[in-house]
Design a protein around this motif. Structure first.
Motif, short mmCIF file in Angstrom:
data_model
loop_
_atom_site.label_atom_id
_atom_site.label_comp_id
_atom_site.label_asym_id
_atom_site.label_seq_id
_atom_site.Cartn_x
_atom_site.Cartn_y
_atom_site.Cartn_z
N ILE A 134 -6.46 38.55 4.63
CA ILE A 134 -5.29 38.88 4.10
C ILE A 134 -4.20 37.67 4.00
O ILE A 134 -3.29 37.63 3.35
CB ILE A 134 -4.46 40.36 4.58
N GLY A 138 -3.88 37.21 0.51
CA GLY A 138 -2.83 38.23 0.11
C GLY A 138 -1.77 38.02 -0.78
O GLY A 138 -1.36 38.71 -1.46
N VAL A 142 -0.92 39.98 -3.98
CA VAL A 142 0.28 40.55 -4.41
C VAL A 142 0.83 40.05 -5.87
O VAL A 142 1.35 40.79 -6.47
CB VAL A 142 1.59 39.70 -3.49
N HIS A 162 -1.90 45.51 -0.33
CA HIS A 162 -0.45 45.64 0.26
C HIS A 162 0.00 46.98 -0.21
O HIS A 162 -0.21 47.25 -1.51
CB HIS A 162 0.14 44.62 -0.56
N GLU A 163 0.57 47.84 0.79
CA GLU A 163 1.19 49.11 0.40
C GLU A 163 2.06 49.10 -0.62
O GLU A 163 2.32 50.32 -1.38
CB GLU A 163 1.47 49.88 1.63
N LEU A 197 1.12 45.23 5.05
CA LEU A 197 2.44 44.99 4.52
C LEU A 197 2.66 43.48 5.02
O LEU A 197 1.91 42.85 5.53
CB LEU A 197 3.39 45.96 5.36
N PHE A 203 1.58 38.71 6.74
CA PHE A 203 0.83 39.73 6.33
C PHE A 203 0.24 40.55 7.73
O PHE A 203 -0.19 39.63 8.56
CB PHE A 203 -0.14 39.56 5.37
#
Length: 389
Positions: A134, A138, A142, A162-163, A197, A203
């Protein structure tokens, strides 16, 4: 009769290589003894009194002269060294064939079909550490909205998102689609939703993980207990591992200490049956990350909580401490290791000091729990209950 069994699985706390460990690439593995040797000894006074040092030589944990518990170790009869196969065997299921793993990632054809099914392209599709991938992918996730797909040495298909980019309900939906698509030679033990998150470089995974486990192919110990009208309380990832089969109540946890807390909560209210707990930090945070110091600290932290568990035991309760496989952080790589697992059994009305020897299968424990709770016998395993009386 209001008997209870409190069964605590110390995830990955193995106690020495099995005879076939070489074929798994695990020669020399001994999670407990190697950590103790590298740390110059472990301080585990309560596990020592139960008989942990009587099972195997562990620096800092000498054999007890008069062990308060019964002690031994168990071999995994199933093929493999996976969380699912280990827990299933405890519950009476022995697998002839190891669950599939994907050291080169999942086949391109499957990934294409999966992308079409979820109407999103994915990134990753490699073997990786969940915390590392991540950080590395990540930012791209995103920016593009593409979920991160990865696996490990375990039989797993993991999806990280990612939430705030892929909301939890959508992440669960695309994981459920993967679970339904992974059949035949691709039928992994678990599909795992791995939400996170944070910002690039910072992250972090959240506690909203969810495992979509393969359904056990036959009836398991937990179902026999529930059919007897008894409670089956699952702490940590136990409910997920067994796909909810036989469970009457469950809770997820954020770490080992919360796992102990929730176990104590169930001990305060469950009147009979099984309380089964998985303490995952040993494996997830320390074994897979080769963190010897962290693993040692986690073992000592658990040991320090044992007096609370003892104080909560009723006169007819049986406390069992064991594991599901090894994950020796002193060895090269970050894979699970094919090891024996410790077996410690304690109860106020049970004998202490009994050497239970080397059990030929984890299912011996399941058979013992079934006999102790007076349920129908499970399909595999030989009960050692008479040795405890």
């Amino acid at each position: 009769m209001s008997r209870r069994v409190i069964l605590i699985v110390l995830d990955s706390v193995g106690i020495g290589e099995m005879p076939d460990s070489k074929s798994y690439g695990d020669s020399g593995s001994n999670t407990l003894a190697n950590i103790a040797r590298q740390k110059g000894g472990l301080y585990l006074p309560h596990l020592q009194k139960l008989g942990l040092g009587n099972i195997h030589s562990i620096a800092g944990v000498p054999p007890a002269l008069s062990p308060e518990g019964c002690f031994g170790k168990m071999a995994e009869k199933s093929a493999g060294k996976d969380t699912t196969s280990g827990h299933w065997e405890i519950a009476g299921l022995i697998l002839d064939k190891a669950m599939p793993t994907f050291p080169q990632g999942f086949p391109a054809e499957f990934i294409e079909h999966y992308e079409a099914a979820i109407e999103r392209q994915v990134i990753g599709n490699e073997v990786a550490s969940g915390t590392e991938i991540i950080q590395r992918l990540g930012e791209e996730h995103v920016r593009t909205g593409r979920p991160i797909v990865y696996t490990s040495a375990d039989s797993v298909f993991q999806v990280a998102a990612h939430e705030e980019i892929i909301p939890l309900p959508e992440l669960m939906r695309i994981c459920q689609i993967a679970r339904e698509m992974l059949t035949g030679e691709l039928q992994v033990g678990r599909v795992i939703a791995r939400p996170f998150l944070g910002r690039p470089g910072e992250f972090y995974r959240t506690s909203n993980r969810h495992d979509f486990a393969l359904e056990p192919p036959r009836k398991i110990l937990l179902e026999y207990i529930r059919e007897q009208g008894l409670e089956v309380c699952a702490v940590g990832k136990i409910n997920d591992i067994y796909a909810g089969r036989g469970v009457t109540d469950y809770c997820h946890t954020k770490g080992n200490m919360e796992g102990v807390d929730k176990t104590l909560d169930y001990m305060a209210k469950a009147e009979s049956g099984l309380i089964m707990t998985n303490l995952v930090d040993f494996d997830m945070l320390y074994g897979h990350r080769n963190d010897v110091a962290g693993y040692a600290r986690a073992l000592e932290d658990f040991d320090a909580r044992l007096p609370e568990l003892y104080a909560a035991l009723g006169s007819e309760d049986m406390l069992v401490i064991t594991a599901d496989h090894g994950c020796d952080p002193t060895m090269p790589g970050t894979d699970h290791s094919r090891e024996y697992v410790p077996l410690l059994v304690f109860g106020q009305d049970l004998q202490g000091g009994v050497n239970l020897g080397v059990r030929s299968t984890f299912a011996d424990l399941g058979a013992t729990v079934a006999e102790y709770l007076n349920t129908k016998p499970i399909n595999n395993g030989k009960s050692f209950y008479r040795d405890l009386k």
